[in-house]
Motif scaffolding. Structure first.
Motif, PDB file in Angstrom:
ATOM      1  N   PRO A 191       0.839  -1.188   0.000  1.00  0.00           N
ATOM      2  CA  PRO A 191       0.000   0.000   0.000  1.00  0.00           C
ATOM      3  C   PRO A 191       0.884   1.252   0.000  1.00  0.00           C
ATOM      4  O   PRO A 191       1.858   1.321   0.750  1.00  0.00           O
ATOM      5  N   SER A 354       3.383  15.019  -4.926  1.00  0.00           N
ATOM      6  CA  SER A 354       3.168  13.580  -4.885  1.00  0.00           C
ATOM      7  C   SER A 354       3.109  13.082  -6.318  1.00  0.00           C
ATOM      8  O   SER A 354       2.594  13.753  -7.203  1.00  0.00           O
TER       9      SER A 354
ATOM     10  N   LYS B  79      -7.674   1.625   1.635  1.00  0.00           N
ATOM     11  CA  LYS B  79      -7.111   1.759   2.967  1.00  0.00           C
ATOM     12  C   LYS B  79      -5.583   1.675   2.898  1.00  0.00           C
ATOM     13  O   LYS B  79      -4.928   1.207   3.822  1.00  0.00           O
ATOM     14  N   GLY B  80      -5.025   2.105   1.783  1.00  0.00           N
ATOM     15  CA  GLY B  80      -3.565   2.111   1.630  1.00  0.00           C
ATOM     16  C   GLY B  80      -2.914   3.136   2.554  1.00  0.00           C
ATOM     17  O   GLY B  80      -3.604   3.921   3.207  1.00  0.00           O
ATOM     18  N   ALA B  94     -18.079   7.667   6.558  1.00  0.00           N
ATOM     19  CA  ALA B  94     -19.043   8.503   5.850  1.00  0.00           C
ATOM     20  C   ALA B  94     -19.789   7.693   4.793  1.00  0.00           C
ATOM     21  O   ALA B  94     -20.997   7.863   4.603  1.00  0.00           O
ATOM     22  N   CYS B 120      -4.797  -1.140  -1.546  1.00  0.00           N
ATOM     23  CA  CYS B 120      -4.277   0.042  -2.228  1.00  0.00           C
ATOM     24  C   CYS B 120      -4.745   0.035  -3.656  1.00  0.00           C
ATOM     25  O   CYS B 120      -4.678  -0.975  -4.336  1.00  0.00           O
ATOM     26  N   GLY B 122      -3.499   2.283  -5.785  1.00  0.00           N
ATOM     27  CA  GLY B 122      -2.391   2.814  -6.578  1.00  0.00           C
ATOM     28  C   GLY B 122      -2.606   4.231  -7.077  1.00  0.00           C
ATOM     29  O   GLY B 122      -1.929   4.682  -7.986  1.00  0.00           O
ATOM     30  N   CYS B 123      -3.563   4.953  -6.513  1.00  0.00           N
ATOM     31  CA  CYS B 123      -3.751   6.356  -6.904  1.00  0.00           C
ATOM     32  C   CYS B 123      -3.403   7.240  -5.714  1.00  0.00           C
ATOM     33  O   CYS B 123      -4.143   8.173  -5.362  1.00  0.00           O
ATOM     34  N   CYS B 124      -2.252   6.939  -5.090  1.00  0.00           N
ATOM     35  CA  CYS B 124      -1.897   7.527  -3.798  1.00  0.00           C
ATOM     36  C   CYS B 124      -1.804   9.048  -3.837  1.00  0.00           C
ATOM     37  O   CYS B 124      -1.998   9.711  -2.826  1.00  0.00           O
ATOM     38  N   SER B 125      -1.492   9.599  -5.015  1.00  0.00           N
ATOM     39  CA  SER B 125      -1.331  11.043  -5.068  1.00  0.00           C
ATOM     40  C   SER B 125      -2.670  11.753  -4.968  1.00  0.00           C
ATOM     41  O   SER B 125      -2.723  12.959  -4.807  1.00  0.00           O
ATOM     42  N   LEU B 126      -3.759  11.006  -5.094  1.00  0.00           N
ATOM     43  CA  LEU B 126      -5.085  11.613  -5.011  1.00  0.00           C
ATOM     44  C   LEU B 126      -5.790  11.226  -3.709  1.00  0.00           C
ATOM     45  O   LEU B 126      -6.996  11.344  -3.585  1.00  0.00           O
ATOM     46  N   MET B 131     -13.116   3.681  -5.191  1.00  0.00           N
ATOM     47  CA  MET B 131     -13.377   3.266  -6.559  1.00  0.00           C
ATOM     48  C   MET B 131     -14.805   2.717  -6.580  1.00  0.00           C
ATOM     49  O   MET B 131     -15.145   1.830  -5.801  1.00  0.00           O
ATOM     50  N   THR B 136     -12.489   5.725 -10.504  1.00  0.00           N
ATOM     51  CA  THR B 136     -11.783   6.158  -9.310  1.00  0.00           C
ATOM     52  C   THR B 136     -12.175   7.590  -8.972  1.00  0.00           C
ATOM     53  O   THR B 136     -12.233   8.441  -9.851  1.00  0.00           O
ATOM     54  N   HIS B 137     -12.466   7.837  -7.702  1.00  0.00           N
ATOM     55  CA  HIS B 137     -12.756   9.191  -7.230  1.00  0.00           C
ATOM     56  C   HIS B 137     -11.715   9.565  -6.197  1.00  0.00           C
ATOM     57  O   HIS B 137     -11.528   8.837  -5.229  1.00  0.00           O
ATOM     58  N   GLY B 138     -11.043  10.696  -6.402  1.00  0.00           N
ATOM     59  CA  GLY B 138      -9.952  11.057  -5.512  1.00  0.00           C
ATOM     60  C   GLY B 138     -10.166  12.367  -4.785  1.00  0.00           C
ATOM     61  O   GLY B 138     -11.157  13.065  -5.015  1.00  0.00           O
ATOM     62  N   PRO B 142     -15.361  13.843   3.629  1.00  0.00           N
ATOM     63  CA  PRO B 142     -16.610  13.188   4.033  1.00  0.00           C
ATOM     64  C   PRO B 142     -17.840  13.907   3.485  1.00  0.00           C
ATOM     65  O   PRO B 142     -18.833  13.268   3.144  1.00  0.00           O
ATOM     66  N   GLU B 143     -17.769  15.246   3.348  1.00  0.00           N
ATOM     67  CA  GLU B 143     -18.967  15.981   2.907  1.00  0.00           C
ATOM     68  C   GLU B 143     -19.382  15.658   1.481  1.00  0.00           C
ATOM     69  O   GLU B 143     -20.557  15.760   1.155  1.00  0.00           O
TER      70      GLU B 143
END
Lengths: 588, 153
Positions: A191, A354, B79-80, B94, B120, B122-126, B131, B136-138, B142-143
């Motif tokens: 991760p 990042s 949860k990465g 949420a 993970c 793999g879209c860690c920068s977002l 997904m 994918t939504h980055g 919570p809102e």
């Protein structure tokens, strides 16, 4: 003719690159502009996605970041009238740009084509020296010569363990058998790491070429790419690349008129971190539960279906074609004596830039984070950087002069790993991070070795207890004890490295553990059981802002009257704290 | 019960006798059956001669295989590491609260959504990321979860 390239890798698409592409096409439709629109993948500047690059006839480039669909029309028109916009230029060789200096510090070997070519076009790859290396290898070089070059290059396994690639090939070559296999490990499970995803999505042919050269060198005629199913785009691009390469005769029988045959399959992983371990990966390809096997025999002697097998990681294979084409000396010029070449890192967490970078080995961590990475994203100070994912460790601020090479990083207690670098600021709780990784490894433990199966579970329970404020000082000794035994009593890398995050945080951030245990406080304000949000009645004017923003509707109260937070419903997200203009919410 | 027996038969005949084909066989069956029911696994065992215990062993080992029915849309909450330090837990809470999922249930009563935690994406920068199906939504907060999920309702 001007070329406009749009970055359409997973990260770009998630940031809205699809909408940007549609807007560009819509704007150009019906106009007589001489513009070619091309798809490309990830150039690594993920923080500024969506990215759009303009390349002029003279090959001068401007890369814009944060592009919005509504504004692309003007962006294009301004460019064509000779007044390219100067805002949001991320990298350019003709304009001043925010990242020019940082980008120049990179050395791109693995990422040579990523974000530059269209990954779905074999012609684009061919136009950039594609498959020239394979031709050179099978037509001009002996198997021994190739292995010798790989040894001299000093390339070490980029999956994390750092075993010399040339030597690994030598072992597989030495094994006598009528059938051998070559396998690419693309089960990027750490991760916080996405190096392999970006290469697979952005330059799939480089993996195919590297594997074909490896297959020729060791005497294999069949190969597998074991790719995790969570990467649908990577799998799609690989499938297309394999089909195209077959059609053009770079894969299949009698490749380029020689007697070398090589066929390649894709195996989709089914979601098991332990399958990144090579013997578990082979068990999974064979259709079994992915559990590690005892070594020896090593895969080079008895691997897939009992045949000699060579396994390398994506990044390792991506280096191969470059090394064969440019020579081992050109490669070992980069890096340090014991760790040659470059390394790709995925920067994530609380860092400004990042994304994906490739730097020569030997660069101090400080330069990676504050130079290439642009420093911290928040105004909170740097606290630590997690290297090597769940198998690695946290390197604290006072060790940031450590250079990037296998041995130096290992000496801090972390590992190089596959290249995930998660930067943390003072808002990150180190006990919570250790707990997070243990939760991951105990979930992913295959259960074969008792210490790994039960020991990680016990460590997790202790860490959970500490983050809930129920820890005891003797827990720290128990953690240390369990860690030592799990390392000794586990068969594979998963168990042998699982305690690393706990050991390094205990070593460098012990005072934080003590604060949780003795003072019942989480200094970073992360551990929810040790904190709560409350309304200060005297200060609350009843504006209802917090109640409206609360995502779980935990706040009640009527207009102009003090509000109340229901602690059972509250998820401690802190939004009420942020939105209150009257400082009427307190965190304790 | 097996819903798409014809398709299951086709997949079995495609893979039968091929080495190492149990995982792709189960993956393809799950693609249209949506999950691996007891009946399905028993049927595959009878047809292929692979022991039921082995099929069950593989199905429970890999997180991708589901033994329970699945909602129309699958939400994967990342949860990465990068998402964790960017407060993925609040995002998960949420999502669950938006879909009124309680007591460890992962599928909504109307069968529209199944929520999963994944290691993970793999879209860690977002980060933090979720997904929904293949999208994918980055950079979530919570809102805005309600707004993101509205599109799929």
């Amino acid at each position: 003719m001007t070329t406009i390239k749009v970055g359409l890798a997973s990260c770009g698409l998630a940031a809205g690159a699809g909408e940007v592409l549609t807007a560009i096409e819509k704007h150009l439709a019906g106009k007589k502009h001489k513009i070619e629109v091309k798809h490309t993948a990830c150039i690594g500047m993920c923080f500024a996605e969506p990215l759009v690059e303009f390349v002029s006839e003279n090959n001068e480039s401007i890369i814009y970041g944060y592009v919005e669909p509504e504004k692309v029309g003007k962006l294009i028109e301004d460019y064509l009238t000779g007044n390219p916009q100067k805002e949001n230029v991320v990298i350019s060789d003709i304009l001043d740009a925010a990242e020019n200096k940082n980008y120049a510090k990179q050395e791109r070997i693995v990422l040579r084509n990523c974000g530059r070519i269209n990954p779905e076009s074999i012609d684009d790859y061919l136009a950039n020296n594609g498959y020239k290396s394979l031709e050179k290898a099978i037509k001009e070089m002996t198997r021994e010569k190739i292995i010798d070059e790989m040894k001299k290059s000093g390339l070490r396994g980029r999956g994390g363990a750092g075993f010399p690639t040339g030597l690994k090939w030598q072992f597989a070559y030495n094994s006598k058998s009528d059938k051998k296999y070559i396998v690419c490990n693309a089960d990027e499970g750490d991760p916080g790491a996405f190096m392999d995803r970006s290469v697979l999505e952005g330059d799939p042919h480089s993996i195919l070429e590297g594997m074909a050269i490896g297959a020729y060198a060791i005497g294999a005629d069949e190969g597998y790419i074991y790719c995790r199913a969570e990467y649908p785009m990577a799998i799609r691009h690989l499938e297309k690349a394999i089909a195209d390469a077959r059609e053009r005769g770079f894969l299949g029988s009698n490749i380029m008129g020689t007697d070398f045959n090589f066929i390649l399959h894709i195996k989709e992983g089914a979601g098991a971190f332990v399958c990144g371990e090579e013997t578990a990966l082979m068990a999974s390809i064979e259709g079994e539960r992915g559990m590690p096997r005892i070594r020896p025999p090593f895969p080079a002697q008895s691997g897939l279906w009992g045949k000699p097998t060579n396994i390398n990681n994506v990044e390792t294979f991506a280096n191969v074609a470059w090394i064969i084409l440019n020579g081992s000396a050109a490669y070992s010029k980069f890096g340090t004596k014991k760790s040659a070449g470059t390394k790709v890192f995925a920067l994530a967490g609380k860092i400004k830039n990042s994304g994906l970078i490739e730097v020569p080995m030997g660069m101090p961590l400080k330069d990676v984070i504050y130079g290439v990475g642009g420093g911290m994203k928040t105004d909170k100070p740097f606290k630590g950087v997690q290297l090597g994912g769940p198998s690695g460790g946290c390197v604290p601020a006072h060790l940031l002069d450590t250079i990037v090479d296998y041995d130096s990083i290992t000496s801090t207690g972390a590992i190089m790993g596959s290249g995930g670098m998660v930067v943390m600021d003072t808002g990150t709780c180190m006990v919570d991070v250790a707990r997070f990784f243990l939760n991951f490894t105990q979930n992913e433990s295959c259960g074969k070795c008792t210490f790994c199966r039960v020991g990680t579970k016990r460590m997790l329970e202790i860490l959970t207890r500490i983050t809930e404020g129920k820890g005891k000082m003797e827990d720290l000794d128990t953690l240390q004890d369990l860690a030592t035994n799990i390392i000794k009593g586990s068969l594979c890398g998963l168990g042998q490295t699982a305690p690393n995050p706990v050991l390094t945080t205990l070593k460098y951030f012990k005072d934080e553990y003590i604060a949780h245990i003795v003072d019942k406080k989480c200094p970073a304000g992360v551990c929810v059981n040790l904190m709560k949000y409350e309304v200060i009645e005297d200060k609350c004017v009843g504006c209802t802002a917090c109640a409206r923003k609360c995502p779980v509707k935990a706040i009640s109260g009527s207009v102009k009257n003090p509000h109340f937070i229901d602690q059972d419903k509250c998820i401690k997200c802190g939004i009420c704290f942020d939105v209150c203009k009257f400082n009427a919410i307190q965190k304790s | 019960m097996i819903k798409n027996k014809k398709e299951v038969d086709q997949v079995i005949s495609k893979f039968i006798g091929k080495k190492g084909s149990l995982i792709p066989l189960l993956q393809e069956v799950q693609n249209f059956e949506k999950y691996l029911s007891k009946d399905t696994m028993r049927y595959i065992s009878e047809k292929t001669g692979v022991h039921l215990a082995q099929i069950y062993g593989v199905a429970t080992f890999y997180t991708m295989f589901r033994l329970k029915p699945q909602g129309k849309h699958v939400i994967r909450v990342c949860k990465g590491t990068a998402c964790h330090v960017s407060d993925a837990n609040t995002i998960l809470k949420a999502v669950n609260s938006e879909l009124k999922l309680e007591n460890g249930n992962d599928t909504t009563k109307d069968g529209l959504f199944t929520v999963m935690e994944v290691a993970c994406l793999g879209c860690c920068s977002l980060a933090p990321v979720i997904m929904v199906d293949d999208n994918t939504h980055g950079k979530l907060t919570p809102e805005i979860i309600g707004e993101v999920l509205k599109k799929y309702k």
